[in-house]
Design a protein around this motif. Structure first.
Motif, PDB file in Angstrom:
ATOM      1  N   VAL A  55       0.752  -1.256   0.025  1.00  0.00           N
ATOM      2  CA  VAL A  55      -0.090   0.258  -0.062  1.00  0.00           C
ATOM      3  C   VAL A  55       0.799   1.234  -0.180  1.00  0.00           C
ATOM      4  CG1 VAL A  55      -2.001   1.259   1.446  1.00  0.00           C
ATOM      5  CG2 VAL A  55      -1.629  -1.325   1.410  1.00  0.00           C
ATOM      6  N   THR A  56       0.650   2.116  -0.868  1.00  0.00           N
ATOM      7  CA  THR A  56       1.432   3.308  -0.983  1.00  0.00           C
ATOM      8  C   THR A  56       0.471   4.747  -0.615  1.00  0.00           C
ATOM      9  OG1 THR A  56       0.873   3.474  -3.421  1.00  0.00           O
ATOM     10  CG2 THR A  56       2.986   2.605  -2.607  1.00  0.00           C
ATOM     11  N   VAL A  57       0.912   5.478   0.186  1.00  0.00           N
ATOM     12  CA  VAL A  57       0.168   6.874   0.240  1.00  0.00           C
ATOM     13  C   VAL A  57       1.251   8.127  -0.320  1.00  0.00           C
ATOM     14  CG1 VAL A  57      -0.714   8.501   1.717  1.00  0.00           C
ATOM     15  CG2 VAL A  57      -1.372   6.001   1.876  1.00  0.00           C
ATOM     16  N   ALA A  58       0.872   9.086  -1.077  1.00  0.00           N
ATOM     17  CA  ALA A  58       1.897  10.024  -1.422  1.00  0.00           C
ATOM     18  C   ALA A  58       1.186  11.234  -1.803  1.00  0.00           C
ATOM     19  CB  ALA A  58       2.805   9.393  -2.690  1.00  0.00           C
ATOM     20  N   ARG A  59       2.022  12.261  -2.139  1.00  0.00           N
ATOM     21  CA  ARG A  59       1.677  13.479  -2.590  1.00  0.00           C
ATOM     22  C   ARG A  59       1.734  13.426  -4.169  1.00  0.00           C
ATOM     23  NH1 ARG A  59       3.074  18.680  -4.251  1.00  0.00           N
ATOM     24  NH2 ARG A  59       5.266  18.197  -3.202  1.00  0.00           N
ATOM     25  N   GLY A  60       1.026  13.771  -4.932  1.00  0.00           N
ATOM     26  CA  GLY A  60       1.336  13.624  -6.353  1.00  0.00           C
ATOM     27  C   GLY A  60       1.107  15.009  -7.140  1.00  0.00           C
ATOM     28  N   VAL A  61       1.693  15.165  -8.154  1.00  0.00           N
ATOM     29  CA  VAL A  61       1.560  16.337  -8.870  1.00  0.00           C
ATOM     30  C   VAL A  61       1.275  15.713 -10.413  1.00  0.00           C
ATOM     31  CG1 VAL A  61       2.490  18.432  -9.748  1.00  0.00           C
ATOM     32  CG2 VAL A  61       2.920  17.905  -7.353  1.00  0.00           C
ATOM     33  N   SER A  62       0.188  16.008 -11.059  1.00  0.00           N
ATOM     34  CA  SER A  62      -0.279  15.672 -12.105  1.00  0.00           C
ATOM     35  C   SER A  62      -0.592  16.791 -13.196  1.00  0.00           C
ATOM     36  CB  SER A  62      -1.453  14.511 -12.000  1.00  0.00           C
ATOM     37  OG  SER A  62      -1.991  14.305 -13.278  1.00  0.00           O
ATOM     38  N   GLY A  63      -0.034  16.895 -14.221  1.00  0.00           N
ATOM     39  CA  GLY A  63      -0.370  17.887 -15.196  1.00  0.00           C
ATOM     40  C   GLY A  63      -0.341  17.473 -16.761  1.00  0.00           C
ATOM     41  N   GLY A  64      -1.051  18.216 -17.397  1.00  0.00           N
ATOM     42  CA  GLY A  64      -1.253  17.822 -18.837  1.00  0.00           C
ATOM     43  C   GLY A  64      -2.182  18.291 -19.510  1.00  0.00           C
ATOM     44  N   HIS A  65      -3.023  17.626 -20.398  1.00  0.00           N
ATOM     45  CA  HIS A  65      -4.156  17.848 -21.198  1.00  0.00           C
ATOM     46  C   HIS A  65      -5.105  16.833 -21.245  1.00  0.00           C
ATOM     47  CE1 HIS A  65      -1.369  21.130 -22.628  1.00  0.00           C
ATOM     48  NE2 HIS A  65      -2.456  22.018 -22.692  1.00  0.00           N
ATOM     49  N   TYR A  66      -6.498  17.167 -20.951  1.00  0.00           N
ATOM     50  CA  TYR A  66      -7.571  16.301 -21.055  1.00  0.00           C
ATOM     51  C   TYR A  66      -8.457  16.726 -22.057  1.00  0.00           C
ATOM     52  CZ  TYR A  66     -11.359  13.028 -20.109  1.00  0.00           C
ATOM     53  OH  TYR A  66     -12.489  11.921 -20.146  1.00  0.00           O
ATOM     54  N   ARG A  67      -8.263  15.898 -23.226  1.00  0.00           N
ATOM     55  CA  ARG A  67      -9.505  16.386 -24.237  1.00  0.00           C
ATOM     56  C   ARG A  67      -9.101  17.908 -24.556  1.00  0.00           C
ATOM     57  NH1 ARG A  67     -14.448  12.387 -22.843  1.00  0.00           N
ATOM     58  NH2 ARG A  67     -13.186  10.442 -23.715  1.00  0.00           N
ATOM     59  N   GLY A  68      -7.893  18.494 -24.605  1.00  0.00           N
ATOM     60  CA  GLY A  68      -7.521  19.623 -25.207  1.00  0.00           C
ATOM     61  C   GLY A  68      -7.750  20.740 -23.904  1.00  0.00           C
ATOM     62  N   HIS A  69      -7.967  20.199 -22.858  1.00  0.00           N
ATOM     63  CA  HIS A  69      -8.089  21.242 -22.044  1.00  0.00           C
ATOM     64  C   HIS A  69      -6.882  20.897 -20.649  1.00  0.00           C
ATOM     65  CE1 HIS A  69     -12.071  22.514 -22.904  1.00  0.00           C
ATOM     66  NE2 HIS A  69     -12.292  21.437 -23.070  1.00  0.00           N
ATOM     67  N   PRO A  70      -6.332  22.048 -20.403  1.00  0.00           N
ATOM     68  CA  PRO A  70      -4.978  21.851 -19.507  1.00  0.00           C
ATOM     69  C   PRO A  70      -5.583  21.648 -17.966  1.00  0.00           C
ATOM     70  CG  PRO A  70      -5.268  24.151 -20.088  1.00  0.00           C
ATOM     71  CD  PRO A  70      -6.286  23.439 -20.881  1.00  0.00           C
TER      72      PRO A  70
ATOM     73  N   LEU B  90      -3.736  20.705 -14.093  1.00  0.00           N
ATOM     74  CA  LEU B  90      -2.407  20.695 -12.935  1.00  0.00           C
ATOM     75  C   LEU B  90      -2.915  20.561 -11.710  1.00  0.00           C
ATOM     76  CD1 LEU B  90       0.847  20.681 -12.648  1.00  0.00           C
ATOM     77  CD2 LEU B  90       0.652  23.236 -12.330  1.00  0.00           C
ATOM     78  N   LEU B  91      -2.744  19.390 -11.220  1.00  0.00           N
ATOM     79  CA  LEU B  91      -3.432  18.711  -9.810  1.00  0.00           C
ATOM     80  C   LEU B  91      -2.493  18.570  -9.021  1.00  0.00           C
ATOM     81  CD1 LEU B  91      -6.063  16.719 -11.541  1.00  0.00           C
ATOM     82  CD2 LEU B  91      -6.261  19.084 -10.803  1.00  0.00           C
ATOM     83  N   ASP B  92      -2.517  19.129  -7.608  1.00  0.00           N
ATOM     84  CA  ASP B  92      -1.941  18.512  -6.530  1.00  0.00           C
ATOM     85  C   ASP B  92      -2.895  17.531  -5.668  1.00  0.00           C
ATOM     86  OD1 ASP B  92       0.315  18.412  -4.867  1.00  0.00           O
ATOM     87  OD2 ASP B  92       0.020  20.423  -3.931  1.00  0.00           O
ATOM     88  N   GLU B  93      -2.413  16.231  -5.652  1.00  0.00           N
ATOM     89  CA  GLU B  93      -3.370  15.604  -5.109  1.00  0.00           C
ATOM     90  C   GLU B  93      -2.739  14.431  -4.055  1.00  0.00           C
ATOM     91  OE1 GLU B  93      -5.781  14.180  -9.116  1.00  0.00           O
ATOM     92  OE2 GLU B  93      -3.509  13.679  -9.061  1.00  0.00           O
ATOM     93  N   ARG B  94      -3.662  13.734  -3.345  1.00  0.00           N
ATOM     94  CA  ARG B  94      -3.042  12.876  -2.474  1.00  0.00           C
ATOM     95  C   ARG B  94      -3.521  11.431  -3.172  1.00  0.00           C
ATOM     96  NH1 ARG B  94       0.117  13.680   0.719  1.00  0.00           N
ATOM     97  NH2 ARG B  94      -0.960  14.990   1.876  1.00  0.00           N
ATOM     98  N   VAL B  95      -2.506  10.774  -3.388  1.00  0.00           N
ATOM     99  CA  VAL B  95      -2.616   9.335  -4.004  1.00  0.00           C
ATOM    100  C   VAL B  95      -2.280   8.312  -3.221  1.00  0.00           C
ATOM    101  CG1 VAL B  95      -1.618   8.092  -6.214  1.00  0.00           C
ATOM    102  CG2 VAL B  95      -1.423  10.612  -6.284  1.00  0.00           C
ATOM    103  N   SER B  96      -3.342   7.226  -3.278  1.00  0.00           N
ATOM    104  CA  SER B  96      -3.247   5.917  -2.661  1.00  0.00           C
ATOM    105  C   SER B  96      -3.044   4.873  -3.617  1.00  0.00           C
ATOM    106  CB  SER B  96      -4.302   5.707  -1.664  1.00  0.00           C
ATOM    107  OG  SER B  96      -4.331   6.827  -0.778  1.00  0.00           O
ATOM    108  N   GLY B  97      -2.398   3.812  -3.286  1.00  0.00           N
ATOM    109  CA  GLY B  97      -2.247   2.815  -4.189  1.00  0.00           C
ATOM    110  C   GLY B  97      -2.093   1.357  -3.629  1.00  0.00           C
ATOM    111  N   VAL B  98      -2.570   0.496  -4.224  1.00  0.00           N
ATOM    112  CA  VAL B  98      -2.468  -0.795  -3.810  1.00  0.00           C
ATOM    113  C   VAL B  98      -1.963  -1.653  -4.907  1.00  0.00           C
ATOM    114  CG1 VAL B  98      -3.691  -2.854  -2.899  1.00  0.00           C
ATOM    115  CG2 VAL B  98      -4.572  -0.677  -2.327  1.00  0.00           C
ATOM    116  N   PHE B  99      -0.776  -2.284  -4.606  1.00  0.00           N
ATOM    117  CA  PHE B  99       0.230  -2.904  -5.560  1.00  0.00           C
ATOM    118  C   PHE B  99       0.128  -4.671  -5.305  1.00  0.00           C
ATOM    119  CE2 PHE B  99       1.567   1.254  -6.152  1.00  0.00           C
ATOM    120  CZ  PHE B  99       2.026   1.365  -7.067  1.00  0.00           C
TER     121      PHE B  99
END
Length: 128
Positions: free
Chosen positions: A80-95, A97-106
């Motif tokens: 199990v992971t917990v982190a702060r993530g920064v995600s940016g780019g374009h979704y269907r042409g719209h820019p 930039l997100l600052d998120e809490r990201v949880s993952g199960v591997f």
């Protein structure tokens, strides 16, 4: 002390971030289990096929994908992971930039750590 499994999970997350910025659906898919699910910051739920199709079509493109302050807990063949993530780019042409809490199960599959669940939550302004 960091275990070999914890180190391997951390390395997989860093490599996944690089694959995301490369916008290569095939490379991105190697880090996801076949039944991977993502819960978006808005509560939406999507699966591996839909996510990778968005990337392959160019509808979802990342130029930023960073993982910070990651905590990893390994429980046998599950992590199990917990982190702060920064995600940016374009979704269907719209820019975006997100600052998120990201949880993952591997889970360990075929000698690799693959993600089965990603959960995102938006961080409040200034929260880290």
């Amino acid at each position: 002390m960091t275990s070999d499994d914890e180190r391997a999970v951390r390395e997989a997350v860093v490599a996944w971030d690089l694959a995301m910025v490369g916008n290569d659906a095939s490379a991105i898919g190697t880090f996801m289990a076949e039944d991977w699910v993502i819960v978006g910051a808005d509560g939406s739920v999507s699966d591996r096929a839909r996510f990778l199709a968005l990337v392959a079509l160019g509808d979802l493109q990342h130029d930023v994908m960073e993982t910070h302050d990651m905590r990893v807990r390994v429980y046998g063949k599950t992590a199990v992971t917990v982190a702060r993530g920064v995600s940016g780019g374009h979704y269907r042409g719209h820019p975006f930039l997100l600052d998120e809490r990201v949880s993952g199960v591997f889970v360990q599959q075929e000698g690799a750590w693959r993600c089965v669940l990603t959960h995102l939550s938006l961080l409040a302004q200034g929260e880290r």
